[in-house]
Write a protein that holds these residues in place. Structure first.
Motif, mmCIF file in Angstrom:
data_model
loop_
_atom_site.group_PDB
_atom_site.id
_atom_site.type_symbol
_atom_site.label_atom_id
_atom_site.label_comp_id
_atom_site.label_asym_id
_atom_site.label_seq_id
_atom_site.Cartn_x
_atom_site.Cartn_y
_atom_site.Cartn_z
ATOM 1 N N ARG A 289 -0.075 14.414 -5.918
ATOM 2 C CA ARG A 289 -0.834 14.592 -4.604
ATOM 3 C C ARG A 289 -1.095 15.892 -4.083
ATOM 4 N N ARG B 237 1.202 4.107 -2.857
ATOM 5 C CA ARG B 237 0.894 5.638 -2.498
ATOM 6 C C ARG B 237 2.041 6.481 -2.672
ATOM 7 N N ARG C 147 0.903 -1.088 -0.124
ATOM 8 C CA ARG C 147 -0.072 -0.064 0.135
ATOM 9 C C ARG C 147 0.906 1.249 -0.203
#
Ligand code: ATP
Ligand code: MG
Length: 433
Positions: A429, A370, A366
């Motif tokens: 992001r 990310r 994960r």
């Protein structure tokens, strides 16, 4: 609410925006060095007197300076701009002329903070000392123009003027004083204050009521000497020859007292009018002499990095890099392998990060997703036993998306091959407060 926050007019520039900031400075550095400018890094504070030479009647010196007496009793100021420091450095070190330098870094002005107007803000700029040739003005202005072009900005206007020689300007200033005093009753109160300090500054007033009076003011052109007029004509011809578009702005005087002849400003039409200047500059005279050196011509500019980035945002150009990572290393065997693998990849020039604290495979994968990396390098117990690594493309599509297991010595080549094939970059992001 945390106990401490950034003080008014200052801000944290976080990733990914900071990546854009850095790239912008890189673009500027590349263009400046290509044109023969060398980097100068002057200190961020100087004796107050250095900045007072900019002109005591200017807002920068009279209202906006961060000055203080230090523990040794010296009267110090944080630099509000960089030209004065660069010229002070010239006088102190007396380098061979012509001396062409570029700089990047923060400045400090006590202003009322708003979007695009900060108390600490960054500029990039150049100063060229020792040459009177109008072709140097052309070169300098063109550098600023090409910089905005390189960023992809389309809505920037170059405003150009010539203030003439100091004598021309002094006569013009006197004519303006007489004119404005005759109509002082029609000016705003702030306008009358400006008139008392420097009638030239009324010309670039932003107040409607003052501008009505400005509309009837004498024009500078009539006061310019033949030499200044010729110099100005050559600057314009040079800009035309290089295809740099400009708009003549007879009322452009700029904030600093030291300008003569060429002055210019760059305005981003995508920004609010009150903060739409993304840069400005011109020729200066007398500054080196005022700072104790020989009379030396100079020309330069400063561009506001913060406002330029705002303009890029408004125009939707020059986005932050989509990702700052190529590889994320996942290691479920304790983390010692990730240590050496990450080091090898970094040494090979591949941007690499890794998971820490020996979390589960799921949690590390994960984190890999990310991270924005294009490739995960996975080390599990099987791989460790076999002296192998699993290389998994994270954002590839089709055939390229398949993971494969490679021998230890094949890793760098395999990763390089994967990075050179196309993959879908992640959108940057955003950080929200
Ligand atoms: P303004 O008229 O907007 O106050 P200025 O004439 O004071 O600008 P300069 O001293 O010419 O600005 O500085 C060059 C550039 O630096 C400006 O065009 C702007 O882009 C940037 N700049 C100046 N002051 C600030 C500030 N307080 N915050 C952010 N950028 C600034
Ligand atoms: Mg200002």
């Amino acid at each position: 609410m945390p106990a401490f926050q950034t003080s008014p007019g200052t801000r944290d520039i976080l990733p990914p925006e900071s990546g854009q900031f850095r790239r912008l400075v890189d673009v500027f550095a590349t263009l400046a060095e290509r044109a023969g400018f060398g980097l100068i890094i002057p200190p961020m504070f100087e004796d107050l007197g250095v900045f007072q030479r900019i002109g005591e009647a200017t807002d920068i010196v009279s209202k906006e300076m961060y000055d203080f007496v230090d523990k040794g009793g010296r009267h110090i100021a944080l630099r509000p701009e960089q030209t004065a420091g660069v010229v002070r450095a010239f006088v102190q070190h007396r380098p061979v002329l012509p001396w062409k330098t570029w700089y990047a870094g923060p400045n400090f002005r006590y202003e009322s903070a708003q979007k695009g107007r900060y108390r600490q803000f960054d500029q990039v700029g150049v100063e060229a000392l020792g040459v009177d040739d109008p072709y140097l003005d052309v070169e300098v202005i063109t550098l600023a123009w090409r910089f905005f072009e390189a960023l992809g900005l389309r809505q920037v206007t170059l405003l150009l003027n010539s203030l003439g020689e100091p004598d021309d300007r002094a006569r013009y200033r006197e004519a303006l004083r007489v004119y404005f005093e005759g109509r002082a009753g029609e000016l705003t109160e702030d306008g009358r204050l400006t008139l008392g300090r420097n009638p030239l500054r009324l010309l670039d007033s932003k107040r409607e009521q003052d501008l009505l009076v400005v509309a009837g003011a004498p024009q500078l052109g009539a006061f310019r000497s033949q030499a200044s007029t010729d110099h100005f004509a050559t600057v314009q011809a040079g800009l035309r020859a290089l295809g740099v578009p400009f708009v003549l702005a007879p009322n452009l005087v700029r904030g600093l007292d030291y300008y003569r002849r060429t002055t210019f400003e760059l305005v981003a039409d995508a920004l609010d009018a009150a903060q739409n200047a993304v840069g400005g500059g011109g020729r200066y005279d007398g500054l080196a002499e005022d700072l104790g050196g020989p009379s030396t011509p100079g020309v330069g500019f400063a561009l506001g990095v913060d406002r330029t980035l705002l303009a890029c945002e408004s125009e939707g150009v020059f986005a932050a890099p989509a990702s700052v990572l190529d590889v994320f290393v996942v290691d479920t065997t304790g983390g010692a392998s990730a240590l050496t693998v990450a080091e090898r990849l970094r040494t090979a020039g591949i941007r690499t990060d890794r998971a820490f604290e020996n979390r589960s495979m799921k949690s590390q994968m994960r984190a890999a997703d990310r991270s924005g990396a294009a490739v995960a390098v996975i080390i599990g117990t099987n791989e460790l036993a076999a002296g192998q690594l699993t290389v998994r493309p994270l954002r590839h599509t089709g055939e390229d998306a398949l993971q494969r297991t490679v021998a230890d010595h094949e890793l760098v080549d395999e990763v390089r091959a994967l990075l050179s094939t196309s993959y879908e970059p992640l959108p940057a992001r955003q950080h929200h407060s």
